[in-house]
Design a protein around this motif. Structure first.
Motif, PDB file in Angstrom:
ATOM      1  N   GLN A   1       0.819  -1.199   0.000  1.00  0.00           N
ATOM      2  CA  GLN A   1       0.000   0.000   0.000  1.00  0.00           C
ATOM      3  C   GLN A   1       0.858   1.258   0.000  1.00  0.00           C
ATOM      4  O   GLN A   1       0.486   2.274  -0.599  1.00  0.00           O
ATOM      5  N   ALA A   2       2.020   1.198   0.630  1.00  0.00           N
ATOM      6  CA  ALA A   2       2.904   2.363   0.645  1.00  0.00           C
ATOM      7  C   ALA A   2       3.402   2.702  -0.761  1.00  0.00           C
ATOM      8  O   ALA A   2       3.619   3.883  -1.085  1.00  0.00           O
ATOM      9  N   ASP A   3       3.567   1.691  -1.606  1.00  0.00           N
ATOM     10  CA  ASP A   3       4.001   1.947  -2.976  1.00  0.00           C
ATOM     11  C   ASP A   3       2.916   2.664  -3.777  1.00  0.00           C
ATOM     12  O   ASP A   3       3.211   3.589  -4.551  1.00  0.00           O
ATOM     13  N   LEU A   4       1.667   2.247  -3.584  1.00  0.00           N
ATOM     14  CA  LEU A   4       0.575   2.930  -4.280  1.00  0.00           C
ATOM     15  C   LEU A   4       0.401   4.358  -3.776  1.00  0.00           C
ATOM     16  O   LEU A   4       0.148   5.283  -4.567  1.00  0.00           O
ATOM     17  N   ASP A   5       0.524   4.555  -2.491  1.00  0.00           N
ATOM     18  CA  ASP A   5       0.386   5.911  -1.947  1.00  0.00           C
ATOM     19  C   ASP A   5       1.494   6.819  -2.451  1.00  0.00           C
ATOM     20  O   ASP A   5       1.254   7.995  -2.754  1.00  0.00           O
ATOM     21  N   ALA A   6       2.714   6.286  -2.559  1.00  0.00           N
ATOM     22  CA  ALA A   6       3.816   7.099  -3.077  1.00  0.00           C
ATOM     23  C   ALA A   6       3.613   7.435  -4.558  1.00  0.00           C
ATOM     24  O   ALA A   6       3.999   8.515  -5.017  1.00  0.00           O
ATOM     25  N   TRP A   7       3.000   6.533  -5.305  1.00  0.00           N
ATOM     26  CA  TRP A   7       2.745   6.780  -6.722  1.00  0.00           C
ATOM     27  C   TRP A   7       1.706   7.882  -6.916  1.00  0.00           C
ATOM     28  O   TRP A   7       1.843   8.730  -7.805  1.00  0.00           O
ATOM     29  N   HIS A   8       0.669   7.888  -6.088  1.00  0.00           N
ATOM     30  CA  HIS A   8      -0.405   8.850  -6.252  1.00  0.00           C
ATOM     31  C   HIS A   8      -0.160  10.154  -5.500  1.00  0.00           C
ATOM     32  O   HIS A   8      -1.001  11.056  -5.555  1.00  0.00           O
ATOM     33  N   THR A   9       0.948  10.245  -4.780  1.00  0.00           N
ATOM     34  CA  THR A   9       1.196  11.469  -4.021  1.00  0.00           C
ATOM     35  C   THR A   9       1.474  12.651  -4.942  1.00  0.00           C
ATOM     36  O   THR A   9       0.988  13.766  -4.724  1.00  0.00           O
ATOM     37  N   GLU A  10       2.251  12.438  -5.987  1.00  0.00           N
ATOM     38  CA  GLU A  10       2.626  13.498  -6.914  1.00  0.00           C
ATOM     39  C   GLU A  10       1.913  13.298  -8.250  1.00  0.00           C
ATOM     40  O   GLU A  10       1.760  12.175  -8.724  1.00  0.00           O
ATOM     41  N   LYS A  11       1.484  14.395  -8.821  1.00  0.00           N
ATOM     42  CA  LYS A  11       0.877  14.408 -10.166  1.00  0.00           C
ATOM     43  C   LYS A  11      -0.282  13.410 -10.253  1.00  0.00           C
ATOM     44  O   LYS A  11      -0.280  12.486 -11.078  1.00  0.00           O
ATOM     45  N   LEU A  12      -1.255  13.603  -9.399  1.00  0.00           N
ATOM     46  CA  LEU A  12      -2.379  12.660  -9.346  1.00  0.00           C
ATOM     47  C   LEU A  12      -3.151  12.643 -10.658  1.00  0.00           C
ATOM     48  O   LEU A  12      -3.536  11.580 -11.156  1.00  0.00           O
ATOM     49  N   ALA A  13      -3.402  13.815 -11.237  1.00  0.00           N
ATOM     50  CA  ALA A  13      -4.182  13.858 -12.476  1.00  0.00           C
ATOM     51  C   ALA A  13      -3.464  13.156 -13.615  1.00  0.00           C
ATOM     52  O   ALA A  13      -4.092  12.510 -14.463  1.00  0.00           O
ATOM     53  N   THR A  14      -2.127  13.259 -13.651  1.00  0.00           N
ATOM     54  CA  THR A  14      -1.362  12.616 -14.728  1.00  0.00           C
ATOM     55  C   THR A  14      -1.268  11.115 -14.526  1.00  0.00           C
ATOM     56  O   THR A  14      -1.323  10.343 -15.498  1.00  0.00           O
ATOM     57  N   ARG A  15      -1.149  10.675 -13.285  1.00  0.00           N
ATOM     58  CA  ARG A  15      -0.940   9.262 -13.010  1.00  0.00           C
ATOM     59  C   ARG A  15      -2.233   8.486 -12.781  1.00  0.00           C
ATOM     60  O   ARG A  15      -2.181   7.274 -12.591  1.00  0.00           O
ATOM     61  N   THR A  57      -7.005 -10.023 -11.756  1.00  0.00           N
ATOM     62  CA  THR A  57      -6.423 -11.250 -12.312  1.00  0.00           C
ATOM     63  C   THR A  57      -5.435 -11.911 -11.362  1.00  0.00           C
ATOM     64  O   THR A  57      -4.817 -12.914 -11.740  1.00  0.00           O
ATOM     65  N   GLY A  58      -5.240 -11.373 -10.154  1.00  0.00           N
ATOM     66  CA  GLY A  58      -4.362 -11.990  -9.173  1.00  0.00           C
ATOM     67  C   GLY A  58      -2.897 -11.738  -9.390  1.00  0.00           C
ATOM     68  O   GLY A  58      -2.061 -12.462  -8.830  1.00  0.00           O
ATOM     69  N   ARG A  59      -2.528 -10.748 -10.157  1.00  0.00           N
ATOM     70  CA  ARG A  59      -1.117 -10.449 -10.401  1.00  0.00           C
ATOM     71  C   ARG A  59      -0.512  -9.556  -9.327  1.00  0.00           C
ATOM     72  O   ARG A  59       0.704  -9.360  -9.309  1.00  0.00           O
ATOM     73  N   MET A  60      -1.335  -8.973  -8.468  1.00  0.00           N
ATOM     74  CA  MET A  60      -0.854  -8.150  -7.373  1.00  0.00           C
ATOM     75  C   MET A  60      -1.857  -8.223  -6.234  1.00  0.00           C
ATOM     76  O   MET A  60      -3.026  -8.579  -6.449  1.00  0.00           O
ATOM     77  N   PRO A  61      -1.451  -7.933  -5.014  1.00  0.00           N
ATOM     78  CA  PRO A  61      -2.402  -7.985  -3.892  1.00  0.00           C
ATOM     79  C   PRO A  61      -3.486  -6.917  -4.051  1.00  0.00           C
ATOM     80  O   PRO A  61      -3.293  -5.894  -4.700  1.00  0.00           O
ATOM     81  N   ARG A  62      -4.615  -7.182  -3.423  1.00  0.00           N
ATOM     82  CA  ARG A  62      -5.709  -6.220  -3.447  1.00  0.00           C
ATOM     83  C   ARG A  62      -5.422  -5.098  -2.452  1.00  0.00           C
ATOM     84  O   ARG A  62      -5.385  -5.322  -1.251  1.00  0.00           O
ATOM     85  N   LEU A  63      -5.230  -3.910  -2.998  1.00  0.00           N
ATOM     86  CA  LEU A  63      -4.909  -2.738  -2.203  1.00  0.00           C
ATOM     87  C   LEU A  63      -5.935  -1.655  -2.466  1.00  0.00           C
ATOM     88  O   LEU A  63      -6.756  -1.754  -3.394  1.00  0.00           O
ATOM     89  N   ALA A  64      -5.903  -0.612  -1.665  1.00  0.00           N
ATOM     90  CA  ALA A  64      -6.865   0.486  -1.775  1.00  0.00           C
ATOM     91  C   ALA A  64      -6.322   1.548  -2.720  1.00  0.00           C
ATOM     92  O   ALA A  64      -5.171   1.983  -2.593  1.00  0.00           O
ATOM     93  N   LEU A  65      -7.161   1.958  -3.655  1.00  0.00           N
ATOM     94  CA  LEU A  65      -6.816   3.021  -4.581  1.00  0.00           C
ATOM     95  C   LEU A  65      -7.525   4.304  -4.170  1.00  0.00           C
ATOM     96  O   LEU A  65      -8.624   4.254  -3.601  1.00  0.00           O
ATOM     97  N   PRO A  66      -6.932   5.451  -4.410  1.00  0.00           N
ATOM     98  CA  PRO A  66      -7.604   6.713  -4.046  1.00  0.00           C
ATOM     99  C   PRO A  66      -8.883   6.884  -4.855  1.00  0.00           C
ATOM    100  O   PRO A  66      -8.968   6.460  -6.016  1.00  0.00           O
ATOM    101  N   PRO A  67      -9.900   7.469  -4.260  1.00  0.00           N
ATOM    102  CA  PRO A  67     -11.163   7.639  -5.000  1.00  0.00           C
ATOM    103  C   PRO A  67     -10.987   8.582  -6.172  1.00  0.00           C
ATOM    104  O   PRO A  67     -10.149   9.490  -6.163  1.00  0.00           O
ATOM    105  N   GLN A  68     -11.789   8.335  -7.185  1.00  0.00           N
ATOM    106  CA  GLN A  68     -11.729   9.170  -8.375  1.00  0.00           C
ATOM    107  C   GLN A  68     -12.452  10.492  -8.114  1.00  0.00           C
ATOM    108  O   GLN A  68     -13.585  10.518  -7.636  1.00  0.00           O
ATOM    109  N   VAL A  69     -11.792  11.560  -8.414  1.00  0.00           N
ATOM    110  CA  VAL A  69     -12.342  12.895  -8.208  1.00  0.00           C
ATOM    111  C   VAL A  69     -13.014  13.343  -9.504  1.00  0.00           C
ATOM    112  O   VAL A  69     -12.393  13.334 -10.569  1.00  0.00           O
TER     113      VAL A  69
END
Length: 637
Positions: free
Chosen positions: A269-283, A296-308
């Motif tokens: 989850q820390a990796d996803l949070d770091a990805w969405h911290t900067e340039k949210l609209a671009t990423r 498809t089971g290729r990664m664990p089920r993690l929480a994504l930020p809600p769509q604005v």
């Protein structure tokens, strides 16, 4: 010839444009430069002197175009082969004959004739307007190489064969011409462009595991979705651009994850949070890839930020919108194409991406009214817009674009068989002072306040949920209209007759009174008496304030008929007989003929079982539900 001699003998001041340049002709009005000469060779019409319909290269004293005989031009402009009067090229041949000779030379299959598989391409190119532009295109060495390869058979005449050739822009234009002439089977252009882009994009990824994962995502998720949409209609650029952004951001996420020393299987989850911290609209487009990996089971089920959801720009004020619409319709100096698009935006709230997808078959002209198929039913155009639409449809047949001959697009583009780019149409609208987004938002909010949201959504091609959201944003009261029920209706699920009657009172009568308040009609009964069941205009009735009002009135009449129709169906198919027999032990006796809602049921003899049965029957229908045992009913006092 020395430069001084050339300057002395050939350089003159043009009699038409005044520019000092090399002369191309010496006519009765003076020396003519090359630019004015080519322009004069495009002027055709009826000569005001001899009334002949022909080429008009000359000018009279007032500057009016006239024919060569009336202007005193002794030069002959007739082709030696086809006798067409126009611009002559080498060998005193016109542009079309020169183009035919050039194509015959390039597409020769070795027998002295054009290859049979490429004959439709030759016919299509010769039928296009302005053949000189085709001659300039054939000067490209890449075009010459591709055409000779197709004629000789070294390049297969298939989509896969052309996919291997370069440069891709030249190949794409040639493939569009082949599909437009039916030499190749028609496939979606945007889908082919995306496949080419995907191959080039994946080739730039160095990590084999990342490249393989993105290949699987594109093949099993994106391509399946794009092909499904392409079967329903041509894809737009916005759809493929969004798909490209998903691949680009997914590759960037995998690269950042590798820099943190992790793989997609061990993402946290820390990796996803770091990805969405900067340039949210671009990423944000990478979230489609992340959801696919979780599913498809290729990664664990993690929480994504809600769509604005980004709020639309402030809509135009209604007075401003009507003022802009009035100026566009009355200003004849504006381009006709931009005026038609502005009317569809400001009057019918159509986005430019949907406007460019309209075809000439969507415009229906029966001689008296003009309708546009934006939804179901087609929307009628008011008289000022109808005249402009007729004139524009006639002008589409003479556009100098490559797609004007075979394509049925109402707004054709410069590429064969392709509509106009929506971005280009937005630029044209802004140039005449029409903001597309704000104008469309203002129009749709005004429409959903004047009529029920489901009616507007169906007539203009909007989704029901979108129309409902617009009603809430506009501050209107949400009055949903139930869809038509089938003939076999479950009594527990079907609305009661009292609900139907209330719905008719609140929606049908109120809507008709609101639409017809300018006619002095005060009740729905007066509407039926004056307009009839079909909603046709009666004598002496004032016109409606909006063309969609006719469809809304017809909807009210349909709702009235639906109320009585569903009433009989509910009566015949309700489970009331079985419930009544189970509760009372008596036989259910339905009323003969159409059932009517009684105003005050009366029971005169309690010992008469048939009267009690009819009494319970009427009470059950009047209450909107089946008879329930143990429930006391009012007694006669």
């Amino acid at each position: 010839m020395t430069p001084d001699e050339y300057e002395r003998w050939m350089i003159r001041d043009c009699a038409r444009c005044g520019r000092r340049a090399s002369k191309s002709a010496e006519w009765s009005d003076g020396p003519i430069c090359r630019t004015c000469y080519d322009r004069a060779m495009r002027v055709r019409g009826c000569c005001p002197g001899c009334r002949a319909d022909r080429l008009l290269p000359g000018r009279d004293a007032t500057g009016t175009p006239i024919c060569r005989d009336c202007a005193g031009i002794f030069r002959d402009f007739f082709c030696d082969r086809c006798s067409f009067e126009g611009l002559l090229l080498g060998g005193r041949l016109c542009e079309r004959c020169t183009l035919a000779d050039t194509l015959s030379r390039l597409l020769d299959d070795g027998t002295g004739h054009v290859a049979a598989s490429l004959q439709p391409l030759v016919t299509s190119l010769l039928e296009m307007d302005r053949p000189k532009s085709r001659l300039i295109w054939l000067r490209n060495p890449n075009v010459v190489r591709l055409l000779r390869g197709l004629a000789a058979g070294s390049i297969p005449l298939t989509h896969d064969g052309l996919h291997q050739e370069t440069p891709w822009r030249t190949v794409v234009h040639l493939r569009d011409l082949l599909m437009d002439s039916s030499a190749l089977p028609r496939v979606d252009r945007q889908l082919l462009l995306y496949q080419r882009w995907l191959a080039e994009r994946l080739a730039t990824i160095e990590d084999p595991a990342h490249r393989r994962l993105l290949q699987h995502f594109a093949t099993w998720h994106q391509m399946r979705r794009l092909r499904s949409k392409a079967e329903k209609g041509p894809l737009g650029r916005s759809q493929t651009n969004q798909t490209k952004q998903e691949i680009t951001q997914a590759g960037a996420f995998l690269a950042q994850l590798a820099d943190r020393g992790r793989t997609i299987e061990h993402c946290q989850q820390a990796d996803l949070d770091a990805w969405h911290t900067e340039k949210l609209a671009t990423r944000r487009p990478a979230q489609t890839f992340l959801r696919w990996c979780m599913k498809t089971g290729r990664m664990p089920r993690l929480a994504l930020p809600p769509q604005v959801v980004n709020q639309d720009q402030a809509p135009l004020h209604q007075h401003h919108r009507l003022a802009v619409l009035r100026r566009v319709l009355n200003d004849d100096s504006l381009p006709l194409r931009a005026r038609i698009a502005a009317a569809l935006v400001l009057l019918y709230a159509q986005p430019v991406t949907r406007i460019v997808r309209l075809t000439t078959n969507d415009v229906i002209d029966d001689g008296t009214t003009v309708t546009v198929r934006l939804g179901d039913p087609p929307s009628p155009l008011p008289e000022p817009v109808a005249d402009l639409m007729r004139a524009y449809v006639q002008s589409c047949q003479h556009l100098p674009y490559a797609s004007s001959r075979s394509s049925q697009w109402l707004f054709p583009g410069r590429q064969p068989g392709q509509p106009m780019n929506p971005v280009s149409l937005q630029v044209h609208l802004r140039e005449i002072g029409v903001p597309p987004q704000r104008g469309r938002t203002s129009a749709i909010r005004q429409l959903v306040l004047q009529a029920p949201a489901p009616v507007i959504a169906k007539a203009l091609g909007y989704h029901d949920k979108t129309a409902t959201r617009l009603v809430t944003e506009a501050g209107g009261n949400l009055e949903p209209i139930r869809p038509r029920r089938p003939h076999t209706v479950n009594r527990d699920d079907a609305p009661s007759l009292r609900e139907r009657k209330a719905q008719l009172t609140q929606t049908g009568q109120t809507l008709c009174e609101a639409l017809l308040h300018r006619r002095g009609i005060s009740s729905h009964k007066d509407v039926l008496a004056q307009r009839g069941p079909t909603g046709d205009e009666g004598p002496g009735l004032a016109p409606l304030c909006h063309p969609l009002s006719v469809g809304l009135e017809q909807h009210c009449y349909a709702l009235l008929s639906q109320c009585f129709h569903d009433r009989d169906d509910v009566h015949r198919n309700s489970p009331l007989p079985k419930r009544f027999e189970h509760a009372t032990g008596r036989t259910y006796l339905p009323r003969a003929g159409p059932w009517t809602l009684p105003s005050s049921p009366k029971v005169t003899n309690r010992g008469d079982s048939s009267r009690n049965t009819r009494h319970l029957n009427m009470r059950a229908h009047q209450s909107g539900g089946p008879y329930r045992p143990g429930r006391r009913h009012p007694r006669r006092r």
